[in-house]
Write a protein that holds these residues in place. Structure first.
Motif, PDB file in Angstrom:
ATOM      1  N   THR A  90      30.837 116.002  22.816  1.00 40.92           N
ATOM      2  CA  THR A  90      31.028 116.752  24.013  1.00 40.92           C
ATOM      3  C   THR A  90      32.076 117.889  24.137  1.00 40.92           C
ATOM      4  OG1 THR A  90      32.264 114.949  24.773  1.00 40.92           O
ATOM      5  CG2 THR A  90      29.703 115.020  25.265  1.00 40.92           C
ATOM      6  N   THR A  91      32.680 118.048  23.028  1.00 44.45           N
ATOM      7  CA  THR A  91      33.813 118.974  22.878  1.00 44.45           C
ATOM      8  C   THR A  91      33.777 120.282  23.593  1.00 44.45           C
ATOM      9  OG1 THR A  91      34.602 117.741  20.818  1.00 44.45           O
ATOM     10  CG2 THR A  91      35.836 119.562  21.359  1.00 44.45           C
ATOM     11  N   ARG A  92      32.766 120.810  23.219  1.00 44.47           N
ATOM     12  CA  ARG A  92      32.254 122.051  23.687  1.00 44.47           C
ATOM     13  C   ARG A  92      31.959 122.050  25.185  1.00 44.47           C
ATOM     14  NH1 ARG A  92      32.826 127.233  23.948  1.00 44.47           N
ATOM     15  NH2 ARG A  92      31.060 128.484  24.175  1.00 44.47           N
ATOM     16  N   VAL A  93      31.314 121.204  25.700  1.00 43.17           N
ATOM     17  CA  VAL A  93      31.072 121.079  27.158  1.00 43.17           C
ATOM     18  C   VAL A  93      32.432 120.708  27.765  1.00 43.17           C
ATOM     19  CG1 VAL A  93      30.042 119.733  28.984  1.00 43.17           C
ATOM     20  CG2 VAL A  93      28.835 120.059  26.867  1.00 43.17           C
ATOM     21  N   ARG A  94      33.554 120.191  27.258  1.00 40.56           N
ATOM     22  CA  ARG A  94      34.585 119.980  27.937  1.00 40.56           C
ATOM     23  C   ARG A  94      35.455 121.295  27.992  1.00 40.56           C
ATOM     24  NH1 ARG A  94      35.555 114.363  28.394  1.00 40.56           N
ATOM     25  NH2 ARG A  94      34.570 113.052  26.908  1.00 40.56           N
ATOM     26  N   GLU A  95      35.443 121.873  26.981  1.00 38.50           N
ATOM     27  CA  GLU A  95      36.050 123.099  26.717  1.00 38.50           C
ATOM     28  C   GLU A  95      35.558 124.383  27.936  1.00 38.50           C
ATOM     29  OE1 GLU A  95      35.553 124.669  22.873  1.00 38.50           O
ATOM     30  OE2 GLU A  95      37.071 123.310  22.013  1.00 38.50           O
ATOM     31  N   ILE A  96      34.320 124.187  28.075  1.00 39.35           N
ATOM     32  CA  ILE A  96      33.651 125.068  28.999  1.00 39.35           C
ATOM     33  C   ILE A  96      34.010 124.749  30.617  1.00 39.35           C
ATOM     34  CG2 ILE A  96      31.554 125.961  29.979  1.00 39.35           C
ATOM     35  CD1 ILE A  96      30.206 125.845  27.020  1.00 39.35           C
ATOM     36  N   VAL A  97      34.231 123.554  30.683  1.00 42.45           N
ATOM     37  CA  VAL A  97      34.283 122.843  31.895  1.00 42.45           C
ATOM     38  C   VAL A  97      35.791 123.075  32.384  1.00 42.45           C
ATOM     39  CG1 VAL A  97      34.483 121.024  33.522  1.00 42.45           C
ATOM     40  CG2 VAL A  97      32.414 121.176  32.040  1.00 42.45           C
ATOM     41  N   GLU A  98      36.556 122.770  31.580  1.00 42.16           N
ATOM     42  CA  GLU A  98      38.046 123.090  31.634  1.00 42.16           C
ATOM     43  C   GLU A  98      38.267 124.796  31.815  1.00 42.16           C
ATOM     44  OE1 GLU A  98      40.049 121.311  28.328  1.00 42.16           O
ATOM     45  OE2 GLU A  98      39.653 119.321  28.910  1.00 42.16           O
ATOM     46  N   ALA A  99      37.746 125.402  31.322  1.00 44.42           N
ATOM     47  CA  ALA A  99      37.782 126.771  31.170  1.00 44.42           C
ATOM     48  C   ALA A  99      37.696 127.536  32.528  1.00 44.42           C
ATOM     49  CB  ALA A  99      37.254 127.797  30.293  1.00 44.42           C
ATOM     50  N   ALA A 100      36.431 126.973  33.219  1.00 47.27           N
ATOM     51  CA  ALA A 100      35.998 127.267  34.404  1.00 47.27           C
ATOM     52  C   ALA A 100      37.090 126.773  35.639  1.00 47.27           C
ATOM     53  CB  ALA A 100      34.555 126.681  34.677  1.00 47.27           C
ATOM     54  N   GLN A 101      37.527 125.547  35.471  1.00 45.49           N
ATOM     55  CA  GLN A 101      38.466 124.869  36.318  1.00 45.49           C
ATOM     56  C   GLN A 101      39.609 125.699  36.506  1.00 45.49           C
ATOM     57  OE1 GLN A 101      38.217 120.879  35.242  1.00 45.49           O
ATOM     58  NE2 GLN A 101      36.630 120.349  36.447  1.00 45.49           N
ATOM     59  N   GLN A 102      40.103 126.151  35.026  1.00 41.29           N
ATOM     60  CA  GLN A 102      41.506 127.025  35.082  1.00 41.29           C
ATOM     61  C   GLN A 102      41.328 128.428  35.639  1.00 41.29           C
ATOM     62  OE1 GLN A 102      42.357 126.834  31.052  1.00 41.29           O
ATOM     63  NE2 GLN A 102      43.317 124.727  30.876  1.00 41.29           N
ATOM     64  N   GLY A 103      39.970 129.009  35.588  1.00 46.24           N
ATOM     65  CA  GLY A 103      39.707 130.220  36.325  1.00 46.24           C
ATOM     66  C   GLY A 103      39.702 130.068  37.780  1.00 46.24           C
ATOM     67  N   HIS A 104      39.289 128.886  38.194  1.00 48.38           N
ATOM     68  CA  HIS A 104      39.305 128.685  39.707  1.00 48.38           C
ATOM     69  C   HIS A 104      40.677 128.657  40.186  1.00 48.38           C
ATOM     70  CE1 HIS A 104      38.023 127.350  43.799  1.00 48.38           C
ATOM     71  NE2 HIS A 104      38.644 126.435  43.339  1.00 48.38           N
ATOM     72  N   ALA A 105      41.545 127.857  39.311  1.00 47.90           N
ATOM     73  CA  ALA A 105      42.899 127.616  39.739  1.00 47.90           C
ATOM     74  C   ALA A 105      43.679 128.844  39.739  1.00 47.90           C
ATOM     75  CB  ALA A 105      43.691 126.649  38.671  1.00 47.90           C
ATOM     76  N   ILE A 106      43.487 129.830  38.867  1.00 48.20           N
ATOM     77  CA  ILE A 106      44.118 131.151  38.658  1.00 48.20           C
ATOM     78  C   ILE A 106      43.755 131.999  39.964  1.00 48.20           C
ATOM     79  CG2 ILE A 106      44.131 133.236  37.408  1.00 48.20           C
ATOM     80  CD1 ILE A 106      44.234 131.624  34.957  1.00 48.20           C
ATOM     81  N   LYS A 107      42.255 131.982  40.375  1.00 49.75           N
ATOM     82  CA  LYS A 107      42.039 132.686  41.388  1.00 49.75           C
ATOM     83  C   LYS A 107      42.564 132.223  42.828  1.00 49.75           C
ATOM     84  CE  LYS A 107      37.505 134.358  39.546  1.00 49.75           C
ATOM     85  NZ  LYS A 107      36.077 134.137  39.730  1.00 49.75           N
ATOM     86  N   THR A 108      42.770 130.914  42.674  1.00 48.80           N
ATOM     87  CA  THR A 108      43.260 130.198  44.039  1.00 48.80           C
ATOM     88  C   THR A 108      44.786 130.662  44.045  1.00 48.80           C
ATOM     89  OG1 THR A 108      41.891 128.571  43.932  1.00 48.80           O
ATOM     90  CG2 THR A 108      43.881 128.122  45.266  1.00 48.80           C
ATOM     91  N   ALA A 109      45.466 130.715  43.082  1.00 48.99           N
ATOM     92  CA  ALA A 109      46.965 131.070  43.083  1.00 48.99           C
ATOM     93  C   ALA A 109      47.188 132.574  43.398  1.00 48.99           C
ATOM     94  CB  ALA A 109      47.398 130.832  41.617  1.00 48.99           C
TER      95      ALA A 109
END
Length: 184
Positions: A90-109
């Protein structure tokens, strides 16, 4: 006939060579984590799921998650998704989910930064207003009008119509150069 004693049944040397694996609690935590990962991945959308190279049964199960509305059916299906997620890396799936969550955090900031900038302008930071006026000469006049209107609305306790328009305008403007950038 002799009665067997408990001592005769228990042979501790039998258990010396048994290798202990993870505890049941650890296995449950891993199972719940995989279920959550599957749910977070499914929330990214059908397009992302289809573009990722997943086993067909996993892809099908992830696409089905959104269609289930009943709580119990969804819970059981998430258990199934967790079971399927254990069958591949599930490494690839984890990377995709983490990237999406980081993108959301950046937009919120960035959103919070825009709010602070607007609040500083409305609260009377004329130096900031002047630096923005010179940084954006084509939008400077409209910016000044919105700031003054928002200040009037705030003083009179009116609905923040100009304040909202100012926020929208600030979102559309390119970032200010670093030397003129306000310190928050």
């Amino acid at each position: 006939m002799r009665k067997k004693q408990k001592r005769d049944l228990y042979a501790p040397e039998e258990f010396d060579e048994i290798e202990e694996g993870p505890s049941r609690s650890q296995l449950k935590r891993e199972m719940h984590e995989l279920q959550k990962l599957g749910g977070d991945f499914a929330a990214l959308g059908d397009k992302v799921i289809k573009e990722t190279d997943l086993p067909p049964e996993v892809e099908e199960a992830l696409l089905l998650i959104k269609k289930l509305t009943k709580h119990e059916a969804r819970r059981r299906h998430m258990q199934y998704v967790g079971k399927l997620m254990r069958t591949f890396d599930t490494t690839r799936v984890r990377e995709i989910v983490e990237a999406a969550q980081q993108g959301h955090a950046i937009k919120t900031a960035e959103f919070h930064q825009m709010e602070q900038l607007r609040d500083r302008l409305v609260d009377g930071d004329d130096d900031l207003l002047q630096s923005m006026f010179t940084a954006y000469p084509e939008d400077g006049q409209r910016l000044r009008q919105l700031v003054l209107g928002a200040r009037r609305e705030k003083l009179k306790g009116q609905p923040p119509k100009n304040s909202r328009a100012l926020f929208k305008m600030l979102k559309k403007l390119p970032p200010m150069p670093e030397k003129d950038s306000p310190a928050s």
